[in-house]
Design a protein around this motif. Structure first.
Motif, PDB file in Angstrom:
ATOM      1  N   GLU A  89      -4.324  25.023  24.744  1.00 36.36           N
ATOM      2  CA  GLU A  89      -4.310  26.475  24.519  1.00 36.36           C
ATOM      3  C   GLU A  89      -3.402  26.857  23.356  1.00 36.36           C
ATOM      4  OE1 GLU A  89      -2.996  27.960  28.245  1.00 36.36           O
ATOM      5  OE2 GLU A  89      -4.849  27.413  29.311  1.00 36.36           O
ATOM      6  N   GLY A  90      -2.833  25.835  22.697  1.00 38.24           N
ATOM      7  CA  GLY A  90      -1.936  26.106  21.583  1.00 38.24           C
ATOM      8  C   GLY A  90      -0.553  26.550  21.997  1.00 38.24           C
ATOM      9  N   ARG A  91      -0.134  26.168  23.224  1.00 37.35           N
ATOM     10  CA  ARG A  91       1.172  26.579  23.724  1.00 37.35           C
ATOM     11  C   ARG A  91       2.074  25.373  23.897  1.00 37.35           C
ATOM     12  NH1 ARG A  91       1.395  28.753  28.741  1.00 37.35           N
ATOM     13  NH2 ARG A  91      -0.544  27.784  29.409  1.00 37.35           N
ATOM     14  N   LEU A  92       3.317  25.510  23.461  1.00 39.14           N
ATOM     15  CA  LEU A  92       4.292  24.426  23.583  1.00 39.14           C
ATOM     16  C   LEU A  92       4.998  24.476  24.931  1.00 39.14           C
ATOM     17  CD1 LEU A  92       6.349  23.979  20.271  1.00 39.14           C
ATOM     18  CD2 LEU A  92       4.839  22.328  21.380  1.00 39.14           C
ATOM     19  N   HIS A  93       5.488  23.327  25.370  1.00 38.31           N
ATOM     20  CA  HIS A  93       6.244  23.238  26.610  1.00 38.31           C
ATOM     21  C   HIS A  93       7.739  23.115  26.338  1.00 38.31           C
ATOM     22  CE1 HIS A  93       4.536  19.440  25.212  1.00 38.31           C
ATOM     23  NE2 HIS A  93       5.678  18.885  25.563  1.00 38.31           N
ATOM     24  N   PHE A  94       8.154  23.345  25.102  1.00 39.98           N
ATOM     25  CA  PHE A  94       9.574  23.369  24.749  1.00 39.98           C
ATOM     26  C   PHE A  94       9.728  24.345  23.586  1.00 39.98           C
ATOM     27  CE2 PHE A  94       7.511  19.918  22.501  1.00 39.98           C
ATOM     28  CZ  PHE A  94       7.902  20.090  21.187  1.00 39.98           C
ATOM     29  N   HIS A  95      10.971  24.662  23.249  1.00 39.74           N
ATOM     30  CA  HIS A  95      11.232  25.654  22.198  1.00 39.74           C
ATOM     31  C   HIS A  95      11.525  24.949  20.876  1.00 39.74           C
ATOM     32  CE1 HIS A  95      12.599  29.454  20.443  1.00 39.74           C
ATOM     33  NE2 HIS A  95      13.600  28.777  19.915  1.00 39.74           N
TER      34      HIS A  95
END
Length: 431
Positions: free
Chosen positions: A41-47
């Motif tokens: 979905e184009g979302r990261l799991h970290f910053h």
């Protein structure tokens, strides 16, 4: 060539992005289905600033894909980067179980020649071990090469470092592997060094250990600066003008943390011991770093007459700004000590969160910095988030119970803070 990235953590996700950005077809492989669904979905799991936007862009274009299907992914790609975690074991050495698993998976599912590249930080000699693991696990002999291509990414600056690296190091023991790997970086203008695999593996450890040494040296010097009433930041500025030294990593503070420096220095020292060699300077570097947070705590304890019953606002949890990484973060050491000595701790960090478990239930986690400051007897700044520099500290003083400020990153202007009424102490500020 199609590129497969095994492991989609910090290094893997960044590596996938940079190859997609430079025009290659890339797939990220991970066993964590939840992580893969987020990435699809184009979302990261970290910053990591800027990384999520680029990943989302290349997911939409179709140049970057993600999967949990090992068999199809390994069979369908020509170059396979191993980007899995290599956590430190109980003895301080690198735990290579995930690297070995990746090598054995490659062996079982490869359907022809593969170039396998280690991007993970691994001990010297790991390339040889990977070759052996693949050969042993193959159902039938198929050709392959194993090369080393260490990453040099700064957390919080990963996009910049990945797209505009200062060097590319390739460790290969054959021309075929070296040339194929070099072709992936044909669009990069930085120096490219081709070495033996062992040399490439050691370059990564040596680089991080040297930077950690600069940090610990300045932290030691800061203590002398306080005795001599000299500002360590001005000393650092003068030192940094010498091109042989340079200005980077000369900032005194609470010490280094994160996923790289503590681990890499410890593992290099461990490797030296196993090979009957001494790296005494690095042993001291680790010792200085372990004790550096106590230096600021000692200043605060003396000022407050102890921490029992005191309310302390801790600003910043992440080991550095622009990341949510709290591994080996100095703030955790400070919070642990404050709690053990009976302080009431209020914490604010714009991104990072405390680890789960009972150890930190007593910490009041605040939504805004002002909530942490309210009625506090002291402020301890542990991470130099830019937002802390934008606080109106003259106005914020009205919120505090006592205007005691202990700046663990020498972030704020000491003279101004004292002028507006704070008792202000930094690290090596000369007072």
């Amino acid at each position: 060539m199609k590129i497969l990235i095994v492991g989609t953590g910090y290094v893997g996700a960044t590596t996938a992005m940079v190859f997609a950005e430079t025009g290659w077809q890339v797939t990220g492989l991970d066993v964590d289905a939840g992580k893969i669904e987020r990435l699809k979905e184009g979302r990261l799991h970290f910053h990591e600033p800027g990384l999520e936007e680029l990943i989302a862009e290349h997911v939409r274009s179709g140049r970057l894909q993600f999967t949990t299907d090992k068999a199809a992914a390994i069979a369908g790609h020509d170059v396979i980067f191993i980007c899995v975690g290599t956590p430190s074991g109980a003895d301080g050495s690198a735990d290579l179980r995930y690297v070995r698993q990746a090598a054995e998976d490659i062996a079982r599912h490869m359907d022809g020649y593969k170039l396998v590249v280690t991007k993970s930080t691994v001990p010297v000699g790991t390339q040889e071990r990977i070759k052996a693991w693949i050969a042993e696990a193959q159902p039938a002999p198929l050709p392959f090469d194993v090369a080393s291509n260490p990453e040099f990414l700064r957390e919080g600056k990963a996009v910049e470092d990945a797209l505009r690296p200062d060097r590319i190091v390739i460790g290969a023991d054959g021309r075929r592997a070296a040339e194929r790997l070099k072709s992936l970086y044909v669009s990069f203008a930085c120096p490219q060094l081709v070495t033996a695999p062992r040399t490439a593996e050691l370059i990564k450890y040596a680089s991080n250990s040297f930077l950690a040494t600069k940090i610990s040296f300045m932290n030691e010097l800061a203590k002398l600066c306080d005795k001599l009433e000299v500002n360590v930041s001005e000393v650092a500025e003068g030192m940094g003008l010498d091109p042989r030294i340079g200005p980077s990593f000369l900032q005194a503070g609470l010490g280094y943390g994160g996923s790289c420096f503590p681990k890499d220095v410890s593992e290099l020292v461990g490797a030296a011991r196993k090979n009957d060699a001494d790296l005494r300077i690095l042993e001291q570097v680790m010792d200085v770093n372990r004790t550096q947070s106590a230096y600021l705590l000692d200043k605060a304890r003396l000022r407050l007459g102890g921490f029992a019953g005191r309310t302390v606002a801790v600003l910043g949890l992440a080991f550095k700004p622009d990341t949510d990484d709290i591994r080996e973060a100095p703030a955790l050491r400070i919070i642990d000590r404050l709690l053990r000595e009976g302080a009431d701790v209020r914490l604010y960090d714009p991104v990072a969160s405390l680890p789960g478990g009972a150890d930190y239930r007593a910490v009041a986690v605040c939504e805004e910095a002002e909530d942490a400051l309210r009625d506090a007897d002291a402020v301890m700044l542990c991470t130099e988030w830019p937002a802390f520099g934008r606080i109106d500290w003259e106005e914020a003083k009205r919120l505090l119970g006592q205007p005691n400020f202990f700046d663990g990153r020498n972030m704020l202007d000491a003279e101004r803070m004292r002028r507006i009424g704070y008792y202000y102490q930094g690290i090596g500020s000369g007072y």
